[in-house]
Design a protein around this motif. Structure first.
Motif, PDB file in Angstrom:
ATOM      1  N   THR A  10       0.838  -1.207   0.000  1.00  0.00           N
ATOM      2  CA  THR A  10       0.000   0.000   0.000  1.00  0.00           C
ATOM      3  C   THR A  10       0.871   1.254   0.000  1.00  0.00           C
ATOM      4  OG1 THR A  10      -0.126  -0.244   2.411  1.00  0.00           O
ATOM      5  CG2 THR A  10      -2.006  -1.040   1.134  1.00  0.00           C
ATOM      6  N   GLU A  11       1.991   1.195   0.697  1.00  0.00           N
ATOM      7  CA  GLU A  11       2.865   2.374   0.736  1.00  0.00           C
ATOM      8  C   GLU A  11       3.503   2.639  -0.612  1.00  0.00           C
ATOM      9  OE1 GLU A  11       5.383   1.412   4.155  1.00  0.00           O
ATOM     10  OE2 GLU A  11       4.582   3.224   5.113  1.00  0.00           O
ATOM     11  N   GLU A  35      -7.715   3.917  -2.815  1.00  0.00           N
ATOM     12  CA  GLU A  35      -6.291   4.234  -2.594  1.00  0.00           C
ATOM     13  C   GLU A  35      -5.722   5.114  -3.708  1.00  0.00           C
ATOM     14  OE1 GLU A  35      -5.466   3.828   0.193  1.00  0.00           O
ATOM     15  OE2 GLU A  35      -6.114   1.912   1.025  1.00  0.00           O
ATOM     16  N   THR A  48      -6.322  -6.551   0.204  1.00  0.00           N
ATOM     17  CA  THR A  48      -4.953  -6.422   0.693  1.00  0.00           C
ATOM     18  C   THR A  48      -4.701  -7.512   1.728  1.00  0.00           C
ATOM     19  OG1 THR A  48      -5.551  -4.936   2.500  1.00  0.00           O
ATOM     20  CG2 THR A  48      -4.954  -3.902   0.412  1.00  0.00           C
ATOM     21  N   LYS A  49      -3.419  -7.809   1.935  1.00  0.00           N
ATOM     22  CA  LYS A  49      -3.062  -8.886   2.860  1.00  0.00           C
ATOM     23  C   LYS A  49      -1.905  -8.432   3.734  1.00  0.00           C
ATOM     24  CE  LYS A  49      -2.012 -13.845   2.776  1.00  0.00           C
ATOM     25  NZ  LYS A  49      -0.648 -13.938   3.286  1.00  0.00           N
ATOM     26  N   PHE A  50      -2.059  -8.636   5.038  1.00  0.00           N
ATOM     27  CA  PHE A  50      -1.012  -8.282   5.995  1.00  0.00           C
ATOM     28  C   PHE A  50       0.093  -9.329   5.937  1.00  0.00           C
ATOM     29  CE2 PHE A  50       0.892  -8.612  10.224  1.00  0.00           C
ATOM     30  CZ  PHE A  50       1.185  -7.288  10.517  1.00  0.00           C
ATOM     31  N   LEU A  81       4.514 -10.040   7.021  1.00  0.00           N
ATOM     32  CA  LEU A  81       5.798  -9.556   7.540  1.00  0.00           C
ATOM     33  C   LEU A  81       6.833  -9.765   6.441  1.00  0.00           C
ATOM     34  CD1 LEU A  81       5.718 -10.924  11.218  1.00  0.00           C
ATOM     35  CD2 LEU A  81       5.289  -8.591  10.435  1.00  0.00           C
ATOM     36  N   LYS A 113       9.261  -6.736   8.698  1.00  0.00           N
ATOM     37  CA  LYS A 113       8.534  -5.466   8.680  1.00  0.00           C
ATOM     38  C   LYS A 113       7.108  -5.689   8.164  1.00  0.00           C
ATOM     39  CE  LYS A 113       8.489  -0.849   6.911  1.00  0.00           C
ATOM     40  NZ  LYS A 113       8.119  -0.307   5.616  1.00  0.00           N
ATOM     41  N   PRO A 114       6.093  -5.227   8.943  1.00  0.00           N
ATOM     42  CA  PRO A 114       4.710  -5.442   8.509  1.00  0.00           C
ATOM     43  C   PRO A 114       4.377  -4.595   7.286  1.00  0.00           C
ATOM     44  CG  PRO A 114       4.824  -4.715  10.813  1.00  0.00           C
ATOM     45  CD  PRO A 114       6.172  -4.487  10.210  1.00  0.00           C
ATOM     46  N   VAL A 115       3.774  -5.221   6.289  1.00  0.00           N
ATOM     47  CA  VAL A 115       3.297  -4.492   5.104  1.00  0.00           C
ATOM     48  C   VAL A 115       1.903  -5.006   4.749  1.00  0.00           C
ATOM     49  CG1 VAL A 115       5.598  -4.092   4.109  1.00  0.00           C
ATOM     50  CG2 VAL A 115       4.326  -6.172   3.512  1.00  0.00           C
ATOM     51  N   LEU A 116       1.182  -4.202   3.978  1.00  0.00           N
ATOM     52  CA  LEU A 116      -0.070  -4.657   3.377  1.00  0.00           C
ATOM     53  C   LEU A 116       0.177  -4.811   1.885  1.00  0.00           C
ATOM     54  CD1 LEU A 116      -2.670  -2.386   5.218  1.00  0.00           C
ATOM     55  CD2 LEU A 116      -2.420  -4.860   5.450  1.00  0.00           C
ATOM     56  N   ASN A 144     -12.098  -6.419  -4.265  1.00  0.00           N
ATOM     57  CA  ASN A 144     -12.689  -6.471  -2.930  1.00  0.00           C
ATOM     58  C   ASN A 144     -14.088  -5.886  -2.945  1.00  0.00           C
ATOM     59  OD1 ASN A 144     -12.642  -6.736   0.021  1.00  0.00           O
ATOM     60  ND2 ASN A 144     -12.587  -4.489  -0.007  1.00  0.00           N
TER      61      ASN A 144
END
Lengths: 330, 330
Positions: free
Chosen positions: B137-138, B191, B215-217, B219, B223-226, B233
């Motif tokens: 997402t970032e 987004e 989106t999916k969480f 590591l 580092k956590p990312v989506l 969706n």
């Protein structure tokens, strides 16, 4: 002389408001005992609200997220929403004669909750769908409003909305007074919470994130309604919480509070943002005033998240020692 | 005497602020010509904000929702997000040698948009997924920020964020000045909008509702990312808009503005609430300053919603006669 008098009056007023501002800051968390937990909250809020400081966070980015069950209100002996579902099964039973012989309903109607839940997740989903779907969003809202206004907790005999934690109410108010936007991010049903969160927590519907079933827009006799379908839409728990936060809020929290392993990813997601962040856990350690449970509890298990909090120096609230009062009615 | 002087000064001040309040009210929609549309807006806002009146709406319930494409900014010759996707296909092409022979990309890369879209909805979805998924997402936010900061509209040569309607900016500001919370409820990607809506419209991320992919969480190196997945969706269009409104806002709007048949259900949902409501449509009638299109347009078709607006007396803005200015750059 007049000018001097005005100056004097102004100085006096400024002094008074300074005194009252300090008094307010000291008093804004009166149900918290002095200790590391309270101190970490107060110091975090001071840091991020101090203009010019390196840790300053602009108001628009002051996003705080709270789990609900076990973090803002109690969750024992069972999630309150599940107790709601059980009550609904009883109310709806006359319209469902087939439930007399059909599990999980047959066991439930005999008062055998354990037997009903022997069916595992499938049984849970069946109970939820039978009680939460098949009506419009407005009809469901009325059902929830009526239930929450009168239903009593099996142990305390109190309204469920009285079983919110007084220290957390103070914390939410303290954050809001400091420019934070407070959100609920709960595994509970979004439409189960919204009818009462504004009154109880001051958190409006658009700041509630939760699990949901699908809805469908329809014209019923020419009138638009949203029908609640017996189909899961989103589970806002565990790894779902950062997804729900991103979907609803679109901004990473700088402050997050939970109480169980279901909150771990929300805390990790919060911690991974840049700058100073606050991650907190309520640890249920008080069997006398509330309940004591953690690593092996079926409801609100706190195991991995407790380890990670200890390893990373997150704030862990020891309910027994950190909270002067648990419930307002004490 | 002193007391009289104070009284006089206060009266003067009160008089001045009354004058400036009236002046502000008269001036808050300067790009709107006097006429039925402007009048309907001003009179609605007056009614619902007048304390003690039967039509009074408490601040917490002053929810206003706006479509984006064709309502707040232009949407011709194609949805701007689709132009973004086309630009992204060109940027990403070197990493995808297979696109040279694979439709819809092969046609696109030859500049043949029509040929690419011959594949219908499936081709569209392929283009969207290839350009919107497969990153965090970032990362996607950065891509959107960079594009929106520099990309130019093919006809006007202006930045896309300059192609917002000046009268609608004034309307949003007028509503906010009167205690409304303003939301975007768009078929566009949630987004894709959030990185710039706060700056351009003053609408923060948590007040943007739109279409989304899953989106999916995860590591990634701890580092956590989506991660953005190539899977739809939610489509926030047509009958999806009331669903999106309920999911994100949890409260029915009292004010809604759109411009196409994709907004019809949002307007119906708004109209079906109790009390006084405002339903508005932008009708694109100005081929000289913008574009003229309605019942047969492939983009932003306005047909059924126009009939219903006329039958029910909703506000229809005739862009040509109701707007003094369309864009700020004119």
């Amino acid at each position: 002389m007049n000018r001097l008098r005005v100056l004097f009056a102004c100085t006096l007023l400024a002094g008074l408001s300074l005194v009252s501002a300090v008094a307010f800051a000291q008093d804004s968390l009166p149900s918290w005992n002095d200790g590391k937990a309270k101190q970490s909250i107060v110091s975090f809020v001071e840091k991020v609200t101090k203009e010019g400081s390196a840790d300053f966070v602009p108001v628009a980015e002051r996003i705080a997220t709270f789990d609900n069950d076990g973090t803002l209100w109690a969750e024992q002996p069972m999630y309150f929403q599940f107790l709601f579902a059980l009550d609904r099964v009883k109310v709806l039973a006359p319209q469902h004669p087939e439930w007399k012989t059909k599990e999980p309903f047959a066991s439930l109607l005999k008062g055998n909750v354990k037997g009903a839940l022997a069916g595992g997740e499938r049984a849970m989903v069946e109970i939820v769908m039978a009680t939460h779907a098949g009506m419009t969003t407005e009809e469901f809202e009325t059902v929830v409003r009526d239930w929450i206004a009168g239903a009593k907790h099996p142990k305390t005999g109190r309204l469920y909305t009285e079983m919110v934690y007084q220290p957390m109410l103070e914390l939410i108010a303290h954050l809001r007074a400091n420019g934070f936007k407070t959100f609920i991010v709960s595994g509970g049903g979004i439409e189960f919470m919204r009818p009462w969160t504004e009154k109880v927590y001051g958190i409006p519907p658009q700041q509630v994130v939760g699990s949901s079933i699908k809805t469908k827009f329809e014209l019923r006799d020419g009138k638009p309604v949203l029908m609640r379908l017996p189909e899961l839409n989103f589970i806002d728990d565990g790894a779902g919480k950062p997804v729900g936060i991103n979907q609803h809020i679109g901004r990473r929290p700088v402050f997050a509070f939970g109480n169980s392993d279901g909150d771990l990813q929300m805390l990790q997601w919060t911690a991974a943002g840049g700058g100073v962040r606050f991650m907190g856990l309520v640890h249920h350690t008080d069997a006398a005033r509330e309940w004591a449970y953690d690593r092996t509890s079926a409801i609100g298990r706190l195991d991995k998240a407790l380890d990670e909090a200890q390893a990373k120096g997150w704030t862990v609230v020891d309910m027994k020692t950190d909270w002067k009062r648990v419930f307002a009615f004490e």
